[in-house]
Design an enzyme around this catalytic site. Structure first.
Site, PDB file in Angstrom:
ATOM      1  N   GLU A 278       0.835  -1.208   0.000  1.00 34.07           N
ATOM      2  CA  GLU A 278       0.000   0.000   0.000  1.00 34.07           C
ATOM      3  C   GLU A 278       0.871   1.260   0.000  1.00 34.07           C
ATOM      4  OE1 GLU A 278      -3.184  -0.306  -0.590  1.00 34.07           O
ATOM      5  OE2 GLU A 278      -2.824  -2.462  -0.519  1.00 34.07           O
ATOM      6  N   TRP A 310     -20.578  12.989 -19.404  1.00 29.65           N
ATOM      7  CA  TRP A 310     -21.201  12.600 -18.129  1.00 29.65           C
ATOM      8  C   TRP A 310     -22.560  13.268 -18.004  1.00 29.65           C
ATOM      9  CZ3 TRP A 310     -18.375   8.916 -15.839  1.00 29.65           C
ATOM     10  CH2 TRP A 310     -16.996   8.870 -16.090  1.00 29.65           C
ATOM     11  N   TRP A 363     -16.476  12.042 -12.440  1.00 28.43           N
ATOM     12  CA  TRP A 363     -15.663  11.665 -11.268  1.00 28.43           C
ATOM     13  C   TRP A 363     -15.072  12.880 -10.557  1.00 28.43           C
ATOM     14  CZ3 TRP A 363     -10.548  13.158 -11.804  1.00 28.43           C
ATOM     15  CH2 TRP A 363     -10.103  13.419 -13.106  1.00 28.43           C
ATOM     16  N   TRP A 386      -9.708   8.091  -7.550  1.00 27.45           N
ATOM     17  CA  TRP A 386     -10.914   8.426  -8.321  1.00 27.45           C
ATOM     18  C   TRP A 386     -10.779   8.005  -9.778  1.00 27.45           C
ATOM     19  CZ3 TRP A 386     -15.853   9.415  -7.618  1.00 27.45           C
ATOM     20  CH2 TRP A 386     -16.265   9.672  -6.316  1.00 27.45           C
TER      21      TRP A 386
HETATM   22  C1  LIG Z   1     -11.605   7.142  -4.587  1.00 24.55           C
HETATM   23  C2  LIG Z   1     -10.423   7.093  -3.648  1.00 24.55           C
HETATM   24  C3  LIG Z   1      -9.987   8.255  -3.013  1.00 24.55           C
HETATM   25  C4  LIG Z   1      -8.894   8.220  -2.143  1.00 24.55           C
HETATM   26  N1  LIG Z   1      -8.476   9.382  -1.549  1.00 24.55           N
HETATM   27  C5  LIG Z   1      -7.388   9.367  -0.739  1.00 24.55           C
HETATM   28  C6  LIG Z   1      -6.913  10.559  -0.136  1.00 24.55           C
HETATM   29  O1  LIG Z   1      -7.438  11.662  -0.351  1.00 24.55           O
HETATM   30  N2  LIG Z   1      -5.848  10.469   0.703  1.00 24.55           N
HETATM   31  C7  LIG Z   1      -5.218   9.281   0.962  1.00 24.55           C
HETATM   32  O2  LIG Z   1      -4.243   9.266   1.726  1.00 24.55           O
HETATM   33  N3  LIG Z   1      -5.632   8.147   0.374  1.00 24.55           N
HETATM   34  C8  LIG Z   1      -6.702   8.141  -0.450  1.00 24.55           C
HETATM   35  N4  LIG Z   1      -7.128   6.972  -1.022  1.00 24.55           N
HETATM   36  C9  LIG Z   1      -6.352   5.741  -0.799  1.00 24.55           C
HETATM   37  C10 LIG Z   1      -6.815   4.880   0.404  1.00 24.55           C
HETATM   38  O3  LIG Z   1      -8.195   4.677   0.355  1.00 24.55           O
HETATM   39  C11 LIG Z   1      -6.455   5.495   1.750  1.00 24.55           C
HETATM   40  O4  LIG Z   1      -5.100   5.848   1.755  1.00 24.55           O
HETATM   41  C12 LIG Z   1      -6.696   4.494   2.873  1.00 24.55           C
HETATM   42  O5  LIG Z   1      -8.049   4.140   2.921  1.00 24.55           O
HETATM   43  C13 LIG Z   1      -6.293   5.117   4.182  1.00 24.55           C
HETATM   44  O6  LIG Z   1      -6.541   4.225   5.217  1.00 24.55           O
HETATM   45  P1  LIG Z   1      -5.361   3.625   6.072  1.00 24.55           P
HETATM   46  O7  LIG Z   1      -4.442   4.714   6.482  1.00 24.55           O
HETATM   47  O8  LIG Z   1      -5.988   2.821   7.165  1.00 24.55           O
HETATM   48  O9  LIG Z   1      -4.645   2.709   5.017  1.00 24.55           O
HETATM   49  P2  LIG Z   1      -3.743   1.397   5.176  1.00 24.55           P
HETATM   50  O10 LIG Z   1      -4.506   0.278   4.588  1.00 24.55           O
HETATM   51  O11 LIG Z   1      -3.239   1.229   6.557  1.00 24.55           O
HETATM   52  O12 LIG Z   1      -2.526   1.703   4.178  1.00 24.55           O
HETATM   53  C14 LIG Z   1      -1.305   2.330   4.611  1.00 24.55           C
HETATM   54  C15 LIG Z   1      -1.070   3.609   3.864  1.00 24.55           C
HETATM   55  O13 LIG Z   1      -0.837   3.339   2.489  1.00 24.55           O
HETATM   56  C16 LIG Z   1      -1.374   4.403   1.696  1.00 24.55           C
HETATM   57  N5  LIG Z   1      -2.407   3.836   0.820  1.00 24.55           N
HETATM   58  C17 LIG Z   1      -3.220   2.801   1.077  1.00 24.55           C
HETATM   59  N6  LIG Z   1      -3.989   2.526   0.004  1.00 24.55           N
HETATM   60  C18 LIG Z   1      -3.662   3.424  -0.936  1.00 24.55           C
HETATM   61  C19 LIG Z   1      -4.117   3.677  -2.257  1.00 24.55           C
HETATM   62  N7  LIG Z   1      -5.045   2.922  -2.845  1.00 24.55           N
HETATM   63  N8  LIG Z   1      -3.585   4.722  -2.932  1.00 24.55           N
HETATM   64  C20 LIG Z   1      -2.629   5.489  -2.392  1.00 24.55           C
HETATM   65  N9  LIG Z   1      -2.147   5.297  -1.137  1.00 24.55           N
HETATM   66  C21 LIG Z   1      -2.666   4.279  -0.416  1.00 24.55           C
HETATM   67  C22 LIG Z   1      -1.981   5.412   2.652  1.00 24.55           C
HETATM   68  O14 LIG Z   1      -1.051   6.431   2.889  1.00 24.55           O
HETATM   69  C23 LIG Z   1      -2.243   4.568   3.894  1.00 24.55           C
HETATM   70  O15 LIG Z   1      -2.258   5.312   5.092  1.00 24.55           O
HETATM   71  C24 LIG Z   1      -8.220   6.990  -1.905  1.00 24.55           C
HETATM   72  C25 LIG Z   1      -8.672   5.826  -2.550  1.00 24.55           C
HETATM   73  C26 LIG Z   1      -9.763   5.874  -3.408  1.00 24.55           C
HETATM   74  C27 LIG Z   1     -10.217   4.619  -4.064  1.00 24.55           C
END
Ligand SMILES: Cc1cc2nc3c(=O)[nH]c(=O)nc-3n(C[C@H](O)[C@H](O)[C@H](O)COP(=O)(O)OP(=O)(O)OC[C@H]3O[C@@H](n4cnc5c(N)ncnc54)[C@H](O)[C@@H]3O)c2cc1C
Length: 480
Positions: A278, A310, A363, A386
């Protein structure tokens, strides 16, 4: 005198700019520019502003204890930063400026203007790629182009880190006598101007110290089970460290270091490896954003999808924002977002795909709405997530990816616990009907019927994407 210019890197530890400034000759001071206008332009959530300002207050105290005064200056927006920094440099006799690099376009333009200003004054500025694990232009495909497919990027990312990773640490014995936190009043004034509901702020703890504790707890309690549990929103299985990572109260290097240490434990290895993946996604989207400036102009990553037409239906969009779509998991997730400023990753995908594919809304509207509410609102990750969900981005198999919101609900909230918590109108339903309440409408008179049917969505989406691809290819052919 050396200056550390703080931005989204609000910490003392694992901070190379601070480390290098302390190792250079002469005393060190720090500065942070308040840029409310930029926050307004980027639609930054009030809750996120609250997190940043309180973290800044803690940082000021931490630096002051180490003999480093933090100045907090109100620039209004980025355009005034070069002039104000130039004046500070002149007044304080600063010889070198140190900062952590930022990659969105506005930030890069600000930094170029600052570099020019400082050059005219004979002062150098040094940037460090500490907000990522691998600097964004480091990894290239065999053709010399940026990686746009995650799996290929991740392979190279792993190898690079194996060879180059080092955790930055504060130099020993360089701490001088405590000083006053000179920017304290400016931060307090900015906090006073905020208008954020206490029901939101009571859920979060700002600052570097809280982030470090949170990392420690996550690693010791949940990291081992991360791969198995991370997709279930009713479980406390993910780290919730996204806010700390995006505001820089925690460095990705500290996360990587902590997870790598756990890899030695066979029972936790799988979870740790998955979580490191991640962190790679986080780097991946940052390198995409850094190398495709059109994303910062609101354009699609896949150019042909900018031709999609859209629907612009305010009532559908509003129902999505308010969690009234009639699809329980979507509604629960949207209500969680508005009530807490955060949403689980699986649900970000589900809700984003639902808005763009089922409701056929642009989106960008959803991206903005997320930004206006998320405490972890981060341009690269939000835009990347997104565009991935809307199939305008880097998803390697985009056209056919349409999540079925009912199946997602049955699979990832099988007992309906998450739904029952956020959509209390449905809490009396059993764990079968809670996913499809329209099958027993008399039991839930206050809950809406689905605003659009699921049937036919995949076909319509596939048709539309095929259509714009053909149109785009023809246009390209005509131009050539
Ligand atoms: C539509 C959409 C919008 C999102 N907007 C954001 C946002 O504004 N800010 C944000 O930090 N993340 C965003 N994410 C990515 C992800 O959903 C979040 O980082 C995650 O849910 C944060 O929860 P966590 O810290 O418990 O993640 P964990 O599962 O503990 O992951 C550890 C870290 O990895 C990074 N990470 C995890 N998944 C992703 C991912 N898919 N993309 C990029 N980095 C990731 C984050 O920094 C996260 O804290 C988005 C994902 C989607 C699908």
């Amino acid at each position: 005198m050396n200056l550390v210019w703080y931005r989204n890197d609000l910490r003392v530890h694992a901070h190379r700019a601070l480390q290098e400034a302390l190792q250079a000759q002469g005393p060190v001071m720090a500065v942070y520019f308040l840029c409310d206008g930029q926050w307004d332009e980027h639609g930054v959530a009030p809750l996120r502003r609250w997190y940043v300002l309180h973290s800044l207050a803690e940082l000021g105290e931490q630096l002051a204890q180490r003999g480093i005064p933090l100045h907090v200056l109100d620039a209004g927006d980025f355009s005034r930063v070069p002039g104000m920094l130039g004046s500070l440099v002149r007044e304080q006799g600063i010889q070198q400026v140190f900062c952590t690099r930022e990659y969105p376009l506005n930030e890069r333009r600000r930094d170029e203007a600052v570099a020019l200003q400082l050059k005219q004054q004979g002062v150098s500025i040094r940037g460090f790629d500490d907000s990522v694990l691998v600097p964004p232009t480091t990894l290239r495909t065999g053709k010399g182009t940026p990686y746009t497919v995650f799996s290929a990027y991740k392979k190279r990312w792993d190898v690079w880190l194996e060879q180059h990773f080092a955790l930055p640490s504060l130099p020993d014995g360089q701490v001088s006598k405590p000083v006053a936190f000179v920017g304290k009043v400016a931060v307090e004034d900015a906090i006073d101007k905020l208008d954020v509901d206490a029901s939101l702020t009571q859920l979060w703890q700002p600052g570097e110290q809280a982030a470090a504790r949170q990392l420690e707890q996550f690693v010791s309690r949940y990291l081992g089970g991360y791969r198995k549990h991370r997709d279930y929103p009713s479980l406390p299985a993910t780290s919730s460290l996204s806010t700390a990572l995006s505001a820089g109260t925690l460095s990705p290097a500290s996360c990587f270091h902590a997870a790598r240490q756990v890899m030695a434990d066979a029972g936790a290895r799988d979870g740790a490896a998955c979580w490191i993946g991640e962190l790679a996604w986080r780097d991946f989207y940052r390198q995409i954003m850094a190398q495709y400036p059109r994303l910062s102009w609101g354009r699609a990553f896949r150019p042909e999808t900018d031709l999609l037409e859209w629907d612009n239906d305010d009532s559908l969009f509003q129902a999505w924002c308010e969690g009234r779509t009639g699809y329980p998991l979507v509604d629960a997730a949207m209500r969680q977002l508005v009530a807490t400023g955060w949403m689980h990753n699986r649900l970000r995908m589900v809700t984003a795909m639902f808005l763009s594919k089922h409701l056929w809304q642009d989106w960008r509207r959803g991206e903005d709405f997320f930004m206006q509410h998320l405490i972890d609102g981060d341009f690269a990750a939000n835009n990347g997530g997104w565009q991935w969900s809307a199939s305008t981005g880097t998803d390697a198999v985009p056209y056919f990816r349409v999540f079925n919101p009912i199946r997602q609900s049955q699979r990832f909230d099988a007992e309906g616990k998450f739904i029952a918590h956020w959509v209390p109108e449905l809490k009396a339903m059993d764990n079968k009907t809670i996913h499809e309440p329209w099958k027993q409408p008399l039991l839930v008179p206050d809950y809406p019927a689905p605003i659009v049917p699921h049937a036919g969505v995949r076909e319509r989406v596939t048709e539309s994407f095929k259509g714009v691809k053909q149109a785009y290819d023809q246009l390209q052919g005509v131009d050539a």
